[in-house]
Design a protein around this motif. Structure first.
Motif, PDB file in Angstrom:
ATOM      1  N   PRO A 197      29.361 -34.593   7.015  1.00  0.00           N
ATOM      2  CA  PRO A 197      29.755 -35.742   7.837  1.00  0.00           C
ATOM      3  C   PRO A 197      28.697 -36.830   7.910  1.00  0.00           C
ATOM      4  N   TRP A 198      27.449 -36.466   7.657  1.00  0.00           N
ATOM      5  CA  TRP A 198      26.348 -37.436   7.712  1.00  0.00           C
ATOM      6  C   TRP A 198      26.017 -38.017   6.336  1.00  0.00           C
ATOM      7  N   ALA A 199      26.842 -37.747   5.339  1.00  0.00           N
ATOM      8  CA  ALA A 199      26.547 -38.207   3.978  1.00  0.00           C
ATOM      9  C   ALA A 199      26.469 -39.725   3.901  1.00  0.00           C
ATOM     10  N   GLY A 200      27.290 -40.426   4.667  1.00  0.00           N
ATOM     11  CA  GLY A 200      27.224 -41.876   4.675  1.00  0.00           C
ATOM     12  C   GLY A 200      25.908 -42.379   5.214  1.00  0.00           C
ATOM     13  N   GLU A 201      25.431 -41.769   6.302  1.00  0.00           N
ATOM     14  CA  GLU A 201      24.152 -42.178   6.885  1.00  0.00           C
ATOM     15  C   GLU A 201      22.989 -41.858   5.943  1.00  0.00           C
ATOM     16  N   VAL A 202      23.050 -40.697   5.305  1.00  0.00           N
ATOM     17  CA  VAL A 202      21.980 -40.332   4.370  1.00  0.00           C
ATOM     18  C   VAL A 202      21.986 -41.264   3.165  1.00  0.00           C
ATOM     19  N   ALA A 203      23.171 -41.625   2.675  1.00  0.00           N
ATOM     20  CA  ALA A 203      23.247 -42.569   1.560  1.00  0.00           C
ATOM     21  C   ALA A 203      22.598 -43.893   1.940  1.00  0.00           C
ATOM     22  N   GLY A 204      22.851 -44.335   3.167  1.00  0.00           N
ATOM     23  CA  GLY A 204      22.219 -45.569   3.630  1.00  0.00           C
ATOM     24  C   GLY A 204      20.717 -45.421   3.763  1.00  0.00           C
ATOM     25  N   LEU A 205      20.263 -44.259   4.248  1.00  0.00           N
ATOM     26  CA  LEU A 205      18.830 -43.994   4.377  1.00  0.00           C
ATOM     27  C   LEU A 205      18.146 -44.066   3.027  1.00  0.00           C
ATOM     28  N   ALA A 206      18.857 -43.610   1.982  1.00  0.00           N
ATOM     29  CA  ALA A 206      18.299 -43.600   0.629  1.00  0.00           C
ATOM     30  C   ALA A 206      18.542 -44.916  -0.106  1.00  0.00           C
ATOM     31  N   GLY A 207      19.062 -45.905   0.602  1.00  0.00           N
ATOM     32  CA  GLY A 207      19.220 -47.228   0.007  1.00  0.00           C
ATOM     33  C   GLY A 207      20.578 -47.517  -0.581  1.00  0.00           C
ATOM     34  N   ASP A 208      21.503 -46.562  -0.490  1.00  0.00           N
ATOM     35  CA  ASP A 208      22.841 -46.776  -1.058  1.00  0.00           C
ATOM     36  C   ASP A 208      23.801 -47.115   0.077  1.00  0.00           C
ATOM     37  N   HIS A 209      23.623 -48.284   0.676  1.00  0.00           N
ATOM     38  CA  HIS A 209      24.371 -48.662   1.876  1.00  0.00           C
ATOM     39  C   HIS A 209      25.862 -48.800   1.600  1.00  0.00           C
ATOM     40  N   ALA A 210      26.242 -49.057   0.377  1.00  0.00           N
ATOM     41  CA  ALA A 210      27.649 -49.286   0.076  1.00  0.00           C
ATOM     42  C   ALA A 210      28.480 -48.016   0.214  1.00  0.00           C
ATOM     43  N   ARG A 211      27.836 -46.849   0.226  1.00  0.00           N
ATOM     44  CA  ARG A 211      28.592 -45.607   0.215  1.00  0.00           C
ATOM     45  C   ARG A 211      29.052 -45.175   1.598  1.00  0.00           C
ATOM     46  N   LYS A 212      28.517 -45.763   2.663  1.00  0.00           N
ATOM     47  CA  LYS A 212      28.849 -45.301   3.998  1.00  0.00           C
ATOM     48  C   LYS A 212      30.344 -45.401   4.277  1.00  0.00           C
TER      49      LYS A 212
END
Length: 524
Positions: A236-251
């Protein structure tokens, strides 16, 4: 500040997908570090309906690839973990007069071509779906579909008289929490570093590798790791982690769907499951659970965000009670519930109209970093427990070319810890354990084999009396087993033990669980 270490793979998330990838990677000789902010399987992966199944209802949405892959995995997984999974027969009662409001693609097609059906799922349609279910994925162990006349049968006894016929088909039951723990344990035995209660606070590409910062939630200690590739399996936190890693579009690619379950006292006296169709087009399972209980679920409701803890609401509990009461002779009410739980499923968002219609298939998105240095990021979205092993293989197939190491897939024929015996060998293991450790009561011997398989003997090794097992915390849980769970399976709290590594919380009192918590804190 912790010591800097370099690994081939850094995995964020200790659910079934993260632990499955860690096990596969470690078995291929890759160096692996996995970080989980809580307990292994502490969120979605311990809140499932406890089934290895192809997903019969997904045929209505024409998700043939997903169903075929899941069906092919059922028997492969059953062979690899015969202690924590088992074949189960599912009874699908037919109700000719039932009308449905469902708007699945299959239902819409039927309305266009045969409008006189007026939304019903007729018996021939269900039988056609079950024929596909029997033949799509290969089936050697599990028996096929058969028709049942319910009158005078154990299957018909708990049902209302209006249910005269049913279909019976095969799927499998699985202990979801133990599945996660055993994958993590196997990964660790193969060299992976598994860090529970460690939250990733930063991840960035530097010098062609990932630099990851994480915090020990118990001590506050800061650690750093570097890795050639990063896997975001945060559920469920994959969107937040993607944003943390710089992939904001995936949230925006995740749809969070809450699935709630209730557990009641045992509602029927056989070991088969009921597959029940609702008037709203949904389905609910009523499953034999932990010998003395029945598990009922699940709901499908959109969930606002991962920070909001999922709970089985009063409305959801009432819905499930009303749903099964429409089938069973004895109505089920809120007073009959002994436990309820809820989890958030992170589904890949394809813009489905309803939470029920959202795909359960998994999507892997590889980002290579471009000008930032090329260190790959693999985002894992969606998925279901039955396909976790294939998801892990697919993840390694995508990552291997980018980290310069390739190895042959190996997990298809490899048993999980304790699962090195035949699918039909559980009874013999229980009998042998009861004979060699005669001081065990029958329930405890059966539970130990069902939880640990052939490893149950190692837990009991050298014990000649019940006193040799150490302190008894209640419900057949002894110090010897708790130490095993702490040393081998990453358990840190009483909740880890009684609600995830086991379901003894259904049998233990609050004072017993509190005493276990105090003991574990003193012996950590």
């Amino acid at each position: 500040m912790g010591q800097d270490r370099t690994t081939d793979l850094f995995i964020i998330g200790g659910g079934i997908n993260g632990c499955g990838i860690a096990r596969d990677a470690a078995g291929r000789g890759l160096s692996v570090c996995l970080a989980e902010k809580g307990d292994l399987g502490g969120a979605t992966s311990s809140a499932s309906t406890k089934l290895f199944h192809g997903g019969l209802r997904y045929l209505e949405y024409f998700e043939f690839r997903l169903v075929r892959e899941a069906l092919a995995e059922r028997e492969r997984l059953l062979r690899a973990m015969p202690h924590i999974s088992r074949p189960m027969r599912f009874v699908l009662p037919l109700c000719p007069e039932m009308r449905f409001d469902t708007e699945t693609p299959a239902a819409r097609l039927l309305r266009l071509t045969m409008p006189w059906l007026r939304g019903r799922r007729p018996a021939w349609m269900i039988r056609a779906g079950l024929w596909l279910y029997d033949h799509m994925g290969g089936r050697n162990i599990l028996p096929g579909t058969q028709s049942l006349a319910l009158a005078g049968t154990p299957e018909g006894a708990p049902l209302q008289d209006r249910f005269a016929r049913a279909f019976e088909y095969s799927d499998c039951w699985v202990d979801d929490s133990r599945l996660v723990a055993l994958n993590a344990r196997d990964a660790a035995q193969r060299g992976a570093e598994v860090l529970t209660r460690h939250r990733v606070t930063d991840a960035r590409r530097e010098g062609g590798v990932w630099q990851v910062t994480l915090e020990d939630s118990e001590t506050g200690t800061i650690h750093r790791r570097s890795a050639r590739a990063l896997v975001n399996a945060a559920g469920p936190w994959a969107g937040e982690v993607a944003g943390l890693a710089g992939d904001h579009a995936r949230k925006a690619r995740l749809r969070l769907v809450r699935g709630s379950h209730i557990v009641t006292r045992r509602l029927f006296d056989h070991d088969k499951c009921y597959f029940l169709q609702g008037r709203d087009g949904r389905i609910v399972f009523a499953i034999p659970y932990e010998d003395d209980f029945t598990l009922i679920g699940t709901t499908d409701a959109d969930h606002p965000d991962p920070a909001t803890p999922p709970v089985c609401t009063g409305a959801e509990a009432e819905y499930l009670c009303a749903f099964v009461s429409d089938y069973f002779r004895q109505p089920v009410g809120l007073k009959d519930i002994v436990w309820r739980y809820s989890g958030v499923r992170p589904l890949y968002d394809e813009g489905a109209v309803s939470a029920t219609a959202a795909t359960r298939d998994y999507v892997l998105r590889l980002e290579t970093g471009g000008q930032d240095g090329g260190a790959p990021l693999l985002n894992v979205f969606g998925g279901k427990i039955t396909t976790y092993r294939r998801l892990a293989e697919s993840a390694l197939e995508q990552l291997s070319p980018h980290i310069g190491k390739r190895a042959t897939p190996w997990t298809a024929g490899a048993p999980l810890p304790g699962g090195d015996f035949a699918v039909d060998g559980v009874g013999a293991l229980i009998d042998g354990l009861s004979t060699d450790f005669a001081f065990l009561d029958a329930r405890t011997a059966r539970r130990l084999v069902r939880a640990y398989g052939s490893d149950a003997r190692e837990i009991l090794a050298g014990a000649r009396s019940i006193a040799d097992l150490g302190h008894h915390f209640g419900a057949g849980l002894f110090e010897r087993e708790v130490r095993w769970l702490m040393d081998r399976e990453f358990a840190r709290t009483a909740r880890d033990v009684v609600w995830r590594r086991s379901k003894l919380g259904l049998r233990m009192g609050a004072e017993e669980i509190a005493a276990l918590e105090r003991w574990m804190r003193m012996n950590t």
